[in-house]
Design an enzyme around this catalytic site. Sequence first.
Site, mmCIF file in Angstrom:
data_model
loop_
_atom_site.group_PDB
_atom_site.id
_atom_site.type_symbol
_atom_site.label_atom_id
_atom_site.label_comp_id
_atom_site.label_asym_id
_atom_site.label_seq_id
_atom_site.Cartn_x
_atom_site.Cartn_y
_atom_site.Cartn_z
ATOM 1 N N ARG A 152 -18.627 -4.225 1.807
ATOM 2 C CA ARG A 152 -19.297 -2.988 1.390
ATOM 3 C C ARG A 152 -18.676 -2.535 0.086
ATOM 4 O O ARG A 152 -17.485 -2.727 -0.133
ATOM 5 C CB ARG A 152 -19.065 -1.874 2.434
ATOM 6 C CG ARG A 152 -19.830 -2.047 3.715
ATOM 7 C CD ARG A 152 -19.387 -1.014 4.758
ATOM 8 N NE ARG A 152 -19.698 0.346 4.358
ATOM 9 C CZ ARG A 152 -18.784 1.306 4.212
ATOM 10 N NH1 ARG A 152 -17.520 1.065 4.403
ATOM 11 N NH2 ARG A 152 -19.141 2.524 3.873
ATOM 12 N N ARG A 206 -20.448 6.748 -3.845
ATOM 13 C CA ARG A 206 -20.626 8.074 -3.235
ATOM 14 C C ARG A 206 -21.566 8.944 -4.047
ATOM 15 O O ARG A 206 -21.332 9.146 -5.236
ATOM 16 C CB ARG A 206 -19.273 8.798 -3.207
ATOM 17 C CG ARG A 206 -18.426 8.412 -2.046
ATOM 18 C CD ARG A 206 -17.237 9.348 -1.975
ATOM 19 N NE ARG A 206 -16.215 8.698 -1.183
ATOM 20 C CZ ARG A 206 -14.950 9.055 -1.188
ATOM 21 N NH1 ARG A 206 -14.552 10.066 -1.935
ATOM 22 N NH2 ARG A 206 -14.085 8.418 -0.441
ATOM 23 N N ARG A 216 -1.428 -1.648 -11.110
ATOM 24 C CA ARG A 216 -1.331 -0.198 -10.869
ATOM 25 C C ARG A 216 -0.012 0.327 -11.409
ATOM 26 O O ARG A 216 0.971 -0.425 -11.478
ATOM 27 C CB ARG A 216 -1.341 0.132 -9.377
ATOM 28 C CG ARG A 216 -2.389 -0.541 -8.565
ATOM 29 C CD ARG A 216 -2.545 0.117 -7.224
ATOM 30 N NE ARG A 216 -1.759 -0.492 -6.165
ATOM 31 C CZ ARG A 216 -1.756 -0.086 -4.894
ATOM 32 N NH1 ARG A 216 -2.478 0.969 -4.541
ATOM 33 N NH2 ARG A 216 -1.038 -0.694 -3.980
ATOM 34 N N GLU A 262 2.977 -2.404 -10.741
ATOM 35 C CA GLU A 262 2.747 -3.381 -9.658
ATOM 36 C C GLU A 262 2.064 -4.624 -10.224
ATOM 37 O O GLU A 262 0.987 -4.529 -10.816
ATOM 38 C CB GLU A 262 1.870 -2.717 -8.589
ATOM 39 C CG GLU A 262 1.520 -3.633 -7.442
ATOM 40 C CD GLU A 262 0.699 -2.913 -6.364
ATOM 41 O OE1 GLU A 262 0.962 -1.732 -6.065
ATOM 42 O OE2 GLU A 262 -0.225 -3.555 -5.837
ATOM 43 N N TYR A 305 -4.451 -7.537 7.341
ATOM 44 C CA TYR A 305 -4.098 -6.268 6.712
ATOM 45 C C TYR A 305 -4.447 -5.131 7.666
ATOM 46 O O TYR A 305 -5.586 -5.035 8.127
ATOM 47 C CB TYR A 305 -4.850 -6.058 5.379
ATOM 48 C CG TYR A 305 -4.483 -4.721 4.791
ATOM 49 C CD1 TYR A 305 -3.397 -4.603 3.939
ATOM 50 C CD2 TYR A 305 -5.165 -3.556 5.151
ATOM 51 C CE1 TYR A 305 -3.010 -3.363 3.447
ATOM 52 C CE2 TYR A 305 -4.781 -2.318 4.663
ATOM 53 C CZ TYR A 305 -3.711 -2.237 3.818
ATOM 54 O OH TYR A 305 -3.307 -1.007 3.338
ATOM 55 N N ASP A 347 -3.942 -0.852 7.977
ATOM 56 C CA ASP A 347 -3.360 0.412 7.538
ATOM 57 C C ASP A 347 -2.389 0.887 8.617
ATOM 58 O O ASP A 347 -2.447 0.428 9.762
ATOM 59 C CB ASP A 347 -4.459 1.460 7.305
ATOM 60 C CG ASP A 347 -5.023 1.377 5.886
ATOM 61 O OD1 ASP A 347 -4.284 0.964 4.974
ATOM 62 O OD2 ASP A 347 -6.203 1.729 5.697
HETATM 63 C C1 LIG Z 1 0.939 -2.921 -1.060
HETATM 64 C C2 LIG Z 1 0.576 -2.273 0.247
HETATM 65 C C3 LIG Z 1 0.256 -0.923 0.282
HETATM 66 C C4 LIG Z 1 -0.088 -0.323 1.495
HETATM 67 N N1 LIG Z 1 -0.435 0.999 1.487
HETATM 68 C C5 LIG Z 1 -0.819 1.587 2.638
HETATM 69 C C6 LIG Z 1 -1.263 2.954 2.651
HETATM 70 O O1 LIG Z 1 -1.325 3.626 1.619
HETATM 71 N N2 LIG Z 1 -1.610 3.502 3.844
HETATM 72 C C7 LIG Z 1 -1.577 2.791 5.014
HETATM 73 O O2 LIG Z 1 -1.910 3.342 6.068
HETATM 74 N N3 LIG Z 1 -1.143 1.501 5.033
HETATM 75 C C8 LIG Z 1 -0.770 0.885 3.886
HETATM 76 N N4 LIG Z 1 -0.346 -0.419 3.899
HETATM 77 C C9 LIG Z 1 -0.234 -1.131 5.188
HETATM 78 C C10 LIG Z 1 1.169 -0.943 5.835
HETATM 79 O O3 LIG Z 1 2.159 -1.472 4.973
HETATM 80 C C11 LIG Z 1 1.174 -1.669 7.190
HETATM 81 O O4 LIG Z 1 0.256 -1.041 8.046
HETATM 82 C C12 LIG Z 1 2.520 -1.644 7.898
HETATM 83 O O5 LIG Z 1 3.566 -2.066 7.095
HETATM 84 C C13 LIG Z 1 2.434 -2.569 9.109
HETATM 85 O O6 LIG Z 1 3.625 -2.463 9.851
HETATM 86 P P1 LIG Z 1 4.176 -3.683 10.676
HETATM 87 O O7 LIG Z 1 5.222 -3.136 11.561
HETATM 88 O O8 LIG Z 1 3.070 -4.447 11.272
HETATM 89 O O9 LIG Z 1 4.785 -4.697 9.582
HETATM 90 P P2 LIG Z 1 6.032 -4.581 8.623
HETATM 91 O O10 LIG Z 1 6.076 -3.252 7.976
HETATM 92 O O11 LIG Z 1 5.967 -5.774 7.736
HETATM 93 O O12 LIG Z 1 7.274 -4.718 9.591
HETATM 94 C C14 LIG Z 1 7.657 -5.945 10.170
HETATM 95 C C15 LIG Z 1 9.165 -5.905 10.397
HETATM 96 O O13 LIG Z 1 9.539 -7.083 11.106
HETATM 97 C C16 LIG Z 1 10.756 -7.550 10.590
HETATM 98 N N5 LIG Z 1 10.889 -8.961 10.948
HETATM 99 C C17 LIG Z 1 10.105 -9.998 10.545
HETATM 100 N N6 LIG Z 1 10.528 -11.141 11.117
HETATM 101 C C18 LIG Z 1 11.582 -10.812 11.896
HETATM 102 C C19 LIG Z 1 12.445 -11.559 12.740
HETATM 103 N N7 LIG Z 1 12.292 -12.886 12.873
HETATM 104 N N8 LIG Z 1 13.433 -10.917 13.379
HETATM 105 C C20 LIG Z 1 13.618 -9.595 13.232
HETATM 106 N N9 LIG Z 1 12.829 -8.828 12.446
HETATM 107 C C21 LIG Z 1 11.815 -9.431 11.791
HETATM 108 C C22 LIG Z 1 10.638 -7.279 9.103
HETATM 109 O O14 LIG Z 1 11.924 -7.262 8.506
HETATM 110 C C23 LIG Z 1 9.963 -5.917 9.088
HETATM 111 O O15 LIG Z 1 10.895 -4.868 9.114
HETATM 112 C C24 LIG Z 1 -0.053 -1.066 2.698
HETATM 113 C C25 LIG Z 1 0.272 -2.427 2.660
HETATM 114 C C26 LIG Z 1 0.536 -3.033 1.447
HETATM 115 C C27 LIG Z 1 0.796 -4.508 1.417
#
Ligand SMILES: Cc1cc2nc3c(=O)[nH]c(=O)nc-3n(C[C@H](O)[C@H](O)[C@H](O)COP(=O)(O)OP(=O)(O)OC[C@H]3O[C@@H](n4cnc5c(N)ncnc54)[C@H](O)[C@@H]3O)c2cc1C
Length: 389
Positions: free
Chosen positions: A181, A185, A294, A319, A367, A369
């Site tokens: 999409r 707006r 950005r 970035e 991905y 949020d």
């Molecule tokens: C550039 C960017 C911008 C973003 N902006 C937004 C935003 O504005 N708003 C929004 O809602 N979301 C945003 N997001 C999405 C957001 O980053 C994710 O929703 C969030 O980080 C997901 O959390 P998670 O716990 O799944 O993963 P992660 O944050 O990646 O956490 C995973 C954790 O696991 C740990 N880990 C990995 N392997 C191991 C292992 N073997 N042993 C122990 N620990 C381990 C890592 O060290 C890490 O701490 C963005 C993402 C990106 C890439």
Amino acid sequence: MKQIDVIVAGAGIWGCTVARVLADAGRSVLVLDRRSAAGGNVRCETDSETGIEIHTYGSHIFHTHLDDVWTFVRRFTEFNGYQHKVLARHAGHTYFLPLGLTLVNQFYGLDLTPSELPAFIAAEVAKCPHEPRATDHEPRNFEEQAISFIGRPLYEAFISGYTRKQWGTDPRNLPASIIRRLPVRASYDVNYFSDTRQGIPLRGYNALFDALLDHPSISLELNTDWLSWRETPAGAALAHVPVFYSGPIDALFGYRFGPLPWRSLRFERERVAVQDFQGTSVVNYTDADVPYTRIHEFKHYHPEDAAVMSAPSTVICREYPLTWKPGDEPYYPVDVPAARELLALYQAESAKSPRVVVGGRLGAYKYFDMDRSIGNALETARSFLQENS
Ligand SMILES: Cc1cc2nc3c(=O)[nH]c(=O)nc-3n(C[C@H](O)[C@H](O)[C@H](O)COP(=O)(O)OP(=O)(O)OC[C@H]3O[C@@H](n4cnc5c(N)ncnc54)[C@H](O)[C@@H]3O)c2cc1C
């Protein structure tokens, strides 16, 4: 040795949410993370000179329409009510995203009303048939798909160069499915997200993680990679304990079928001796000849903080998208058929070991949020509790 009921491997927002729900239900939880602090990619730093909260892994704005997630997260933090707006620089001019009346009228030098906009866009689209035209009239790639939504001039100004930088390839090499999409707006609303609940944690993201993990039944061990820790005597002693793993799914199986591809990012941070560098938190640079996508200026995420806003200097961050190679920080999964096939192989392996529940953005290779990550973690932890009550 203290009894451990559950291991959570990965202290990102997914793992911390799982840990908290299980601890609230009376389980004793050991949280491990290979990094030196909890929070995953939402982790922030504080600039020593200005006190500005720096989003280490790129700007993170919390926004949601999910009631359950909103109720859960507000147990641990208040939000400052920040409403996200994104500007775009193109050919020396600054525009308000997303695509809407503000941008279209400025770009074309028009004064369209909301009811005139859809017909105007449709006429722009009609002027630019796909090139070369697909025989079945279905857009065959990202570029054709985008042009079929907004026409060529808007596509070339705001989408083409940005996409080329973001994915490191000509948009014609990208699948049409990436862009399902591209709404325009029919209003002057320049709020980037349509969720009314949005903001930044008032005391910062790190305080949110401290609060999530602040429970007598949660213990946290940092600088500990669960994949190697599970081979140690301490890990072997807990080999029967359920694990919630949010690391990369391919790493869990020793990259047996090959690594899943990611897109990475490089952040170039600079402290600038002006009170306000760009007047807003994020500006997208849509032209292909600007190497970054950005510029983030973090102080604007806390307009309520007078000391930060009036600090005589500011911190910005450019970035740059990067080709990912094993060992680099993974940011965006690459949605191509080969990656989907590889993921299916790893998921089939994972299904054979139900003791290890795989989740989060790295485990799901998706991905998410933050609100979706929390929502998925709530669901995962609650169904575990139901099945193991
Ligand atoms: C550039 C960017 C911008 C973003 N902006 C937004 C935003 O504005 N708003 C929004 O809602 N979301 C945003 N997001 C999405 C957001 O980053 C994710 O929703 C969030 O980080 C997901 O959390 P998670 O716990 O799944 O993963 P992660 O944050 O990646 O956490 C995973 C954790 O696991 C740990 N880990 C990995 N392997 C191991 C292992 N073997 N042993 C122990 N620990 C381990 C890592 O060290 C890490 O701490 C963005 C993402 C990106 C890439």
